[in-house]
Motif scaffolding. Sequence first.
Motif, PDB file in Angstrom:
ATOM      1  N   SER A 166      21.145  58.885  21.801  1.00 30.13           N
ATOM      2  CA  SER A 166      21.792  60.178  21.988  1.00 30.13           C
ATOM      3  C   SER A 166      21.375  60.764  23.333  1.00 30.13           C
ATOM      4  O   SER A 166      20.183  60.884  23.629  1.00 30.13           O
ATOM      5  N   SER A 173      18.813  56.980  18.234  1.00 27.05           N
ATOM      6  CA  SER A 173      20.236  56.684  18.355  1.00 27.05           C
ATOM      7  C   SER A 173      21.046  57.834  17.780  1.00 27.05           C
ATOM      8  O   SER A 173      20.543  58.662  17.012  1.00 27.05           O
ATOM      9  N   LEU A 174      22.304  57.863  18.118  1.00 24.15           N
ATOM     10  CA  LEU A 174      23.176  58.935  17.647  1.00 24.15           C
ATOM     11  C   LEU A 174      23.194  58.987  16.127  1.00 24.15           C
ATOM     12  O   LEU A 174      23.080  60.063  15.530  1.00 24.15           O
ATOM     13  N   GLN A 186      30.506  63.611  17.336  1.00 23.84           N
ATOM     14  CA  GLN A 186      29.664  62.841  18.241  1.00 23.84           C
ATOM     15  C   GLN A 186      30.245  61.452  18.478  1.00 23.84           C
ATOM     16  O   GLN A 186      30.208  60.931  19.601  1.00 23.84           O
TER      17      GLN A 186
END
Length: 451
Positions: free
Chosen positions: A151, A174-175, A223
């Motif tokens: 992210s 991570s996202l 996202q």
Amino acid sequence: MPDLRGQFYTDMLGICIVLMICLSAVHSQFPRACTTEAAFRTKTCCPLWKDNSPCGSLSGRGRCRDWTPLRRNKIPQVNDDRLDWPRFYYENSCECHGNYSGFDCGDCKHGYFGDKCDRKKMIIRREIRELSFLEKKRLFSYLALAKTTKSKDFVVLITGDRHHRETYRFIDASLYDVFAWMHYYAMKPILINNTFDLIKNFAHQGPAFPGWHRLAILFLERQIQMMTGDDDFAIPYYDWRGEKNCSICTDDLLGNNNAQGILTPYSHFSFWKAICSGFNYPDAYCPTADTEYKMERLHRKPGTTPYALNMPTFLDVENTLKLKEFDTPPFNETSLLSFRNALEGFLAPDGVTLKRSMHNLIHIYLGGTMSQIPISSNDPIFILHHSYVDKIFEQWIAKYNASPSAYPENNEFGQSPTDCITPFFPCYQNKDFIRKSTEFGYRYSVYNDKE
């Protein structure tokens, strides 16, 4: 759990969590731009936008506002870093104008797109079995990308001791792991007067439950849209009504598992690991997040829990929708005649029997990671499950023409109508999610002729 350090996935995901940001006495999280020493010293989260002004003020996107006059009154001696979110850390943060949104007003409100956030768009969330082969391939590719892409905007908070903020630090994730961590973080027991309340949290067992999860799915959906540049992406749902077994727990969908519950090597998610797994004590936040090899692999054991051998029925959903009151006193897991409590699953759909049902029953039925509620969001079946829970919520809103006024006044921490939903930026109030989904830019398909 077996040691999987040599697995290919270990190498691939490892690059996403190498960089650490160590801060002394820092006690907040999320926007990367607001985890600086200066931001915490001034209690200000008003990042510069592309026009080099705080909150994009020169471009008319927003302004940096002092929110302290709205601070909640009569908060007890506070040890918990989430009470009165986000004012507990940031007395000044962005207030976005018009259709602009985001922690720096650099994004758009849900349902709006474009550089000026002036393009309204409606996406359709469909049942996963309605998707074409290519649509399923896109879904699994996007989820894999979200799991392996660091992210750029957010970091996650970890600590060894919630009583001592000098142990707090931030790391990259991570996202998808940011999304999973948000659920974990909101679910940690509330710390008041140096005592943990093991029952209370900010996302469950109260009127905030439907709205918190609606916002979380919207966050992940948005996202992924921004990460891929695909504004048409919509998170599908899993309509589990009347299922005799988990029909999507196959290797071409959400993954089959072996006798030990480990997802098979042919699953899209066979090497996924669960952030914050293996350590669920109340006095720490996710201390294994920077030690990937200690994390558990995803696992499931559908239909093996003796008291959860079946999933909710069509009639269960119909009866839940007959409950007119959004929530009732005492606004917790014992509330009767409460749509929220029946949907969440502490109350049977008859509205008077306290037993596991609906949302909770699915978590228990699926077993494994999904049955470990704080870390359950690590399993992608979580988002399909909660997308369907949100669809039921949407049906209730439409049936009773419900609005934010249906959200009850209450004294539960983090769950009052005007409390900001922890830990999202900017401030989203709990009551504002009792609105039709079309106001947030999405709607649901009609699936199954019994609907």
